[in-house]
Design an enzyme around this catalytic site. Sequence first.
Site, PDB file in Angstrom:
ATOM      1  N   ASN A 100       0.844  -1.200   0.000  1.00 39.01           N
ATOM      2  CA  ASN A 100       0.000   0.000   0.000  1.00 39.01           C
ATOM      3  C   ASN A 100       0.868   1.235   0.000  1.00 39.01           C
ATOM      4  OD1 ASN A 100      -2.396  -1.377   0.124  1.00 39.01           O
ATOM      5  ND2 ASN A 100      -2.765  -0.978   2.285  1.00 39.01           N
ATOM      6  N   ASP A 155      -5.133  -5.339   2.332  1.00 35.79           N
ATOM      7  CA  ASP A 155      -6.353  -6.104   2.604  1.00 35.79           C
ATOM      8  C   ASP A 155      -6.197  -7.568   2.202  1.00 35.79           C
ATOM      9  OD1 ASP A 155      -7.880  -4.049   3.702  1.00 35.79           O
ATOM     10  OD2 ASP A 155      -8.271  -3.210   1.709  1.00 35.79           O
ATOM     11  N   LYS A 171      11.279 -17.106  -8.295  1.00 32.52           N
ATOM     12  CA  LYS A 171      10.701 -16.011  -9.076  1.00 32.52           C
ATOM     13  C   LYS A 171       9.786 -16.560 -10.176  1.00 32.52           C
ATOM     14  CE  LYS A 171      12.027 -12.086 -11.915  1.00 32.52           C
ATOM     15  NZ  LYS A 171      13.109 -11.399 -12.611  1.00 32.52           N
ATOM     16  N   ILE A 220      -6.230  -6.461  11.821  1.00 36.73           N
ATOM     17  CA  ILE A 220      -5.511  -6.371  13.108  1.00 36.73           C
ATOM     18  C   ILE A 220      -6.290  -5.514  14.097  1.00 36.73           C
ATOM     19  CG2 ILE A 220      -3.332  -5.658  14.187  1.00 36.73           C
ATOM     20  CD1 ILE A 220      -2.060  -6.123  11.334  1.00 36.73           C
ATOM     21  N   PHE A 245      -7.245   4.466  12.140  1.00 38.94           N
ATOM     22  CA  PHE A 245      -7.097   5.515  11.136  1.00 38.94           C
ATOM     23  C   PHE A 245      -7.836   5.069   9.876  1.00 38.94           C
ATOM     24  CE2 PHE A 245      -3.968   9.004  11.795  1.00 38.94           C
ATOM     25  CZ  PHE A 245      -3.758   8.812  13.156  1.00 38.94           C
ATOM     26  N   LYS A 263     -16.730   3.232   9.288  1.00 38.31           N
ATOM     27  CA  LYS A 263     -15.565   2.379   9.595  1.00 38.31           C
ATOM     28  C   LYS A 263     -15.391   2.225  11.101  1.00 38.31           C
ATOM     29  CE  LYS A 263     -12.558   2.048   6.524  1.00 38.31           C
ATOM     30  NZ  LYS A 263     -11.597   2.419   5.497  1.00 38.31           N
ATOM     31  N   LYS A 308     -15.329  -1.405  12.783  1.00 40.38           N
ATOM     32  CA  LYS A 308     -14.136  -1.910  13.494  1.00 40.38           C
ATOM     33  C   LYS A 308     -14.404  -2.053  14.991  1.00 40.38           C
ATOM     34  CE  LYS A 308     -11.168  -1.259   9.922  1.00 40.38           C
ATOM     35  NZ  LYS A 308     -10.148  -2.137   9.365  1.00 40.38           N
TER      36      LYS A 308
HETATM   37  O1  C5P Z   1     -10.318  -1.084   6.533  1.00 39.90           O
HETATM   38  P1  C5P Z   1      -9.264  -0.062   6.450  1.00 39.90           P
HETATM   39  O2  C5P Z   1      -7.943  -0.582   5.973  1.00 39.90           O
HETATM   40  O3  C5P Z   1      -9.627   1.193   5.741  1.00 39.90           O
HETATM   41  O4  C5P Z   1      -9.106   0.367   7.993  1.00 39.90           O
HETATM   42  C1  C5P Z   1      -8.155   1.239   8.403  1.00 39.90           C
HETATM   43  C2  C5P Z   1      -7.788   1.003   9.864  1.00 39.90           C
HETATM   44  O5  C5P Z   1      -7.761  -0.380  10.202  1.00 39.90           O
HETATM   45  C3  C5P Z   1      -6.395   1.489  10.147  1.00 39.90           C
HETATM   46  O6  C5P Z   1      -6.360   1.876  11.508  1.00 39.90           O
HETATM   47  C4  C5P Z   1      -5.551   0.258   9.899  1.00 39.90           C
HETATM   48  O7  C5P Z   1      -4.315   0.314  10.561  1.00 39.90           O
HETATM   49  C5  C5P Z   1      -6.424  -0.835  10.429  1.00 39.90           C
HETATM   50  N1  C5P Z   1      -6.291  -2.129   9.722  1.00 39.90           N
HETATM   51  C6  C5P Z   1      -5.752  -3.196  10.365  1.00 39.90           C
HETATM   52  N2  C5P Z   1      -5.676  -4.415   9.734  1.00 39.90           N
HETATM   53  C7  C5P Z   1      -6.137  -4.564   8.472  1.00 39.90           C
HETATM   54  C8  C5P Z   1      -6.691  -3.466   7.808  1.00 39.90           C
HETATM   55  C9  C5P Z   1      -6.742  -2.269   8.451  1.00 39.90           C
HETATM   56  O8  C5P Z   1      -5.321  -3.062  11.516  1.00 39.90           O
HETATM   57  N3  C5P Z   1      -6.043  -5.738   7.882  1.00 39.90           N
END
Ligand code: C5P
Length: 422
Positions: free
Chosen positions: A229, A298, A308, A328, A348, A362, A366
């Site tokens: 990313n 994601d 490779k 996470i 975030f 979100k 979450k």
């Molecule tokens: O779903 P999204 O990626 O937009 O969510 C953003 C928030 O979720 C951020 O705080 C990011 O660090 C956390 N996150 C995470 N694990 C993931 C995806 C996002 O901790 N697999």
Amino acid sequence: MTQQANEEPGTPRGDLAGKHIVLGLSGGIACYKAAELCRALIKQGATVQVVMTEAAEQFITAVTLQALSGRPVFTSQWDSRPAGGIDNSMAHINLSREADAILIAPCSADFMAKLLHGRADDLLSLMCLARPLATVPLLIAPAMNREMWAHPATQRNMAQLQADGATILGVGSGFQACGETGDGRMLEPPELLEDIIAFFTPKVLAGQNVLVTAGPTYEAMDPVRGITNLSSGKMGFAVARAAHEAGAEVTLVAGPVSLQTPRGVTRVDVKSAQNMLEAVTGRAQTATIFIATAAVADWRPASSQERKIKKDGTGQMPTLTFTENPDILATLAQSARAQSGALFCVGFAAESHDLEDNAQAKRLRKGVPLLVGNIGPATFGRDDNVLLLVDAHGSRELARASKLTLARQLVGEIAGRLKRAG
Ligand code: C5P
């Protein structure tokens, strides 16, 4: 950064604005670093009064430090010039009365021993002894050969100086001017500056154990390719620094970024989302605040090839299949510690549009009490940002500022919420 509308023109800006520091130099080759330190303090808005010992004058001239500090340098207790605006020939009293701190950099082994015994036969030691203990803290940046540093006498002196209330800013390790390698170098001016700014920061997170994720994750397809990313890690590193400044124990779990670790922060480097989850899971058992700034991928390739992946000349594209990565933040937010209120989770969100609606959705998805929204393309790689704090009561914007300034404001917001909750 733009000047705030409610500030007087000419108001000093910077992390040490309004602070007056007496910078004391004792004798040592690290005096050359004191010139840069003096400049760095002034750049951060402090006023600096330099006091030098006779030994320090063997290494650097008072002229250099007068030019850098914009004030006459004092070197002798017999100097009868007015000091601190008072004309009573008592520089040792007057210079310390207006100080927010006395910083001895470099502090030689001999000068440490002198301070320890309360000796006062030169202006700098006299001033340290005569300072009002309750209002003028003493900061010490030792500088000496590694054997001198390791000597039981120096270590004993250091422990006693700390017990007497002085703050030792630590020493660096590495190649020394004498040709030897080891502990005892004076910290570099930027390191000292970071420690001094932290010293003056109110300890609103004292006793808290903060876990921060930062940067991107990297999901390997094969040994040379992968998906990732866009994320510089700057916001997360700024959050870790701000939490440390505010007195927390901080662990920073960082994806692949090449940023300098903030002083006093424990850093754990990881690559993939799974590595990141493993790194935070155990640490979350003792953390009291979790701040997820990482841009976690994601998905990851369903399988990573050991060799490779080669073009086979047919023009046929390889078929990639993906597996969803663990979330996470959501995982930690659902944990027993978070649910019981022992772990405060902050997420975030980098969005491209409809920031408030997306951030609020979100936050609920979450399951976190506080979510910080920002517009991705307007922040990636930049040193400044605008944040939108979204919680159960609504939203509040933190206006455009440096990421470090915003991180400090966010830390203040988190501390306020914990205080109200608790
Ligand atoms: O779903 P999204 O990626 O937009 O969510 C953003 C928030 O979720 C951020 O705080 C990011 O660090 C956390 N996150 C995470 N694990 C993931 C995806 C996002 O901790 N697999």
